[in-house]
Motif scaffolding. Sequence first.
Motif, short mmCIF file in Angstrom:
data_model
loop_
_atom_site.label_atom_id
_atom_site.label_comp_id
_atom_site.label_asym_id
_atom_site.label_seq_id
_atom_site.Cartn_x
_atom_site.Cartn_y
_atom_site.Cartn_z
N TRP A 21 -9.26 -10.82 1.40
CA TRP A 21 -9.11 -10.35 2.78
C TRP A 21 -10.15 -10.99 3.70
O TRP A 21 -9.88 -11.22 4.87
CB TRP A 21 -9.17 -8.82 2.83
N GLU A 47 -0.86 -6.88 0.72
CA GLU A 47 -1.17 -5.67 1.49
C GLU A 47 0.10 -5.06 2.09
O GLU A 47 0.24 -3.85 2.15
CB GLU A 47 -2.18 -5.99 2.58
N GLU A 51 1.86 -1.00 1.36
CA GLU A 51 2.02 0.01 2.39
C GLU A 51 2.73 1.25 1.83
O GLU A 51 3.70 1.14 1.08
CB GLU A 51 2.81 -0.55 3.58
N ARG A 70 -10.19 -0.45 4.71
CA ARG A 70 -9.09 -1.17 5.36
C ARG A 70 -7.80 -0.39 5.13
O ARG A 70 -7.53 0.04 4.00
CB ARG A 70 -8.94 -2.58 4.77
N HIS A 71 -7.03 -0.23 6.18
CA HIS A 71 -5.74 0.47 6.06
C HIS A 71 -5.94 1.85 5.42
O HIS A 71 -5.11 2.29 4.61
CB HIS A 71 -4.74 -0.36 5.26
N TYR A 75 -11.91 -0.79 -0.28
CA TYR A 75 -11.99 -2.13 -0.85
C TYR A 75 -13.44 -2.37 -1.26
O TYR A 75 -14.35 -2.17 -0.46
CB TYR A 75 -11.58 -3.19 0.16
#
Length: 220
Positions: A21, A47, A51, A70-71, A75
């Motif tokens: 990433w 990624e 979802e 992240r999201h 991580y």
Amino acid sequence: NVLQKHPDVRWTFVLMHQPLWLYEEGNVESARKSIGEGRATGFGMIEKSLEGREYTVFAGHFHQYVKFIRHQQKYFILGTTGGSSQLRGPAFGEFDHAVWVTMAKEGPVIANLMMDGIRDENVHTEKHLTFKAGLKFSEPEGANLITGVSYTLPIENIYSHKMSVALAWEIPAGFKWTIQPPEISDILEPGQSRTFEFNVQYVGKEPYPVLPACRAQFAA
């Protein structure tokens, strides 16, 4: 293909060597190495496929522990398990460790097992990394240490609590440096920024003097 075959799992773990990433975003300089502009790695597609899942990502490669969010997922870049490192400690994310993952009802619980004890997953986060990446002295053009130069160091308290700042110069023995002020201390409120200035001059005769070091200490 694996994600498509297993759509209804309780949790997904993604394990890789390089933190892709960061390569995608071209943001690798803050993680110890400079790669340059962002480049496609294919991780964006992974990624996208993740979802709607609960998942955790583990990577390595930089030998510096950092936790990212992240999201709404965690991580991790892991530190070393015996590889090369300056081993400056948790404040830099540089330590030898093993990661213990316990799968609880609410998801994985992370513990870092170190030689000197056990640390939780927040031992070194992206916010710590971002703060230290901004600690850079200015580089005056045409700097001449014989006539003297002025260096500035901007510091912003990016945390939600007060932060004490202590800066002190260490002069190598036998070398005649003059630095004003030789030390500075202050307290920054949340979100507050300050720029500290130091006047540095070398008054010795050696053509290649050993440089002084500025030691910085920060505490909540």
